[in-house]
Motif scaffolding. Sequence first.
Motif, mmCIF file in Angstrom:
data_model
loop_
_atom_site.group_PDB
_atom_site.id
_atom_site.type_symbol
_atom_site.label_atom_id
_atom_site.label_comp_id
_atom_site.label_asym_id
_atom_site.label_seq_id
_atom_site.Cartn_x
_atom_site.Cartn_y
_atom_site.Cartn_z
ATOM 1 N N GLU A 88 38.188 30.565 90.532
ATOM 2 C CA GLU A 88 37.458 28.914 91.470
ATOM 3 C C GLU A 88 37.611 29.136 93.001
ATOM 4 O OE1 GLU A 88 37.141 26.050 89.824
ATOM 5 O OE2 GLU A 88 37.166 24.886 91.651
ATOM 6 N N LEU A 89 38.620 30.451 93.163
ATOM 7 C CA LEU A 89 37.908 30.441 94.814
ATOM 8 C C LEU A 89 36.414 31.224 94.640
ATOM 9 C CD1 LEU A 89 38.572 30.976 98.453
ATOM 10 C CD2 LEU A 89 39.498 33.177 96.974
ATOM 11 N N ALA A 90 36.480 32.120 94.320
ATOM 12 C CA ALA A 90 35.130 33.061 93.996
ATOM 13 C C ALA A 90 33.613 31.830 93.567
ATOM 14 C CB ALA A 90 34.815 34.138 92.959
ATOM 15 N N ALA A 91 34.013 31.043 93.223
ATOM 16 C CA ALA A 91 32.763 30.034 92.162
ATOM 17 C C ALA A 91 32.731 29.054 93.837
ATOM 18 C CB ALA A 91 33.390 29.170 91.234
ATOM 19 N N VAL A 92 34.146 28.351 94.445
ATOM 20 C CA VAL A 92 33.564 27.603 95.347
ATOM 21 C C VAL A 92 33.253 28.638 96.733
ATOM 22 C CG1 VAL A 92 35.057 26.913 97.386
ATOM 23 C CG2 VAL A 92 35.956 26.406 95.111
#
Lengths: 212, 212
Positions: free
Chosen positions: A181-185
Amino acid sequence: MARWEPGTPGRLQEAALELFATRGYEQTTAAEIAQSVGLTERTFFRHFSDKREALFHGQDQLVAAFLDGAAAAPPGAPALDVVAAALRGATGFFPDERRPRARVRQTVIEANPALAERERHKLASIATTLADALRERGVGDLAATLAAESGLTVFRIAFAQWIRDGEERSLADIAVGVLRELAAVAGEVGEAITRRADGSPRAGALQARQGQ
Amino acid sequence: MARWEPGTPGRLQEAALELFATRGYEQTTAAEIAQSVGLTERTFFRHFSDKREALFHGQDQLVAAFLDGAAAAPPGAPALDVVAAALRGATGFFPDERRPRARVRQTVIEANPALAERERHKLASIATTLADALRERGVGDLAATLAAESGLTVFRIAFAQWIRDGEERSLADIAVGVLRELAAVAGEVGEAITRRADGSPRAGALQARQGQ
């Protein structure tokens, strides 16, 4: 990787946690902790400098778990992949059978601001150590700091989720999800960030400037 | 946006900072701070609950600067763009003329673990507030936490760089660079993170699972 430690320190830690949870941290003395498992105060202080350390003993092993994990990443791996590997190491330190204990420990820590601070400081110092390890692998200074800090943010968020009531996924699974999710954000970056003040497109501006 | 505050609180803050820097924080009393600018201890305590607060007064304005910045992002902007806007607001709170004072303040804070903790706690609580603002904009729970935490990490790193000896770029410029680097670090994700345990490609797995 080091796991739960049996023997005297482990017994004292368990006893400390139980007394902190039932009587309150402030209301519990080192002598009472020792007595509750048939040991003397002197024995307690042979293993821990104070009652607080009975809650934080094992930090060195957690740091080692992060670093061992990072060391397992292939040479030249991107910084965040090294962090993912470090998180695999760290989360392996918390198998599901430790979850009930982790929940009790968190309750004790959250009830006492000084303990919460000690916990924050612990995580901050792990981030610093992990950033150093990334630099030694050749990751740039700023990227190393950002990747390591992000890794500890992921760890903290995943850990909080792991000990939530009703959560049944492993810490490792949760951490992978949070990291994704961090990579997506961070990947979903619009004009506002990538545009430069002069309107020119994004470039690897900072690292060049940092080196000046 | 609120800037440097003149008048009695501002004078007391300046005096406190100077005495903390020259005599040491522990060695300075509220009465001495007040006397050094011809005021009484009673006046000091009308503005600050204790001497420590003379160093941290203005936190509400910094929080407001983050939130005002975030509010300026267009509706539906990606989470990290809202964070970039929040950082623009926050960095506007620290024009270059505040840099010398910020350097002195940092020296005082780093010399005293309790102050360093108070500073960390301040930044952590800003991250929580910013995450709430992101949720109110419709950003998912986990993405809001990650984006806000990342924003404060960027702020902390950029601020440390801004007050470094010889640094001449503005805090805003440095923060944009650090944020770009974060996007680059998080965007450079290899197999280790995106591959699922069963070998299937990455999917928006976490958000779906978080909702269970």
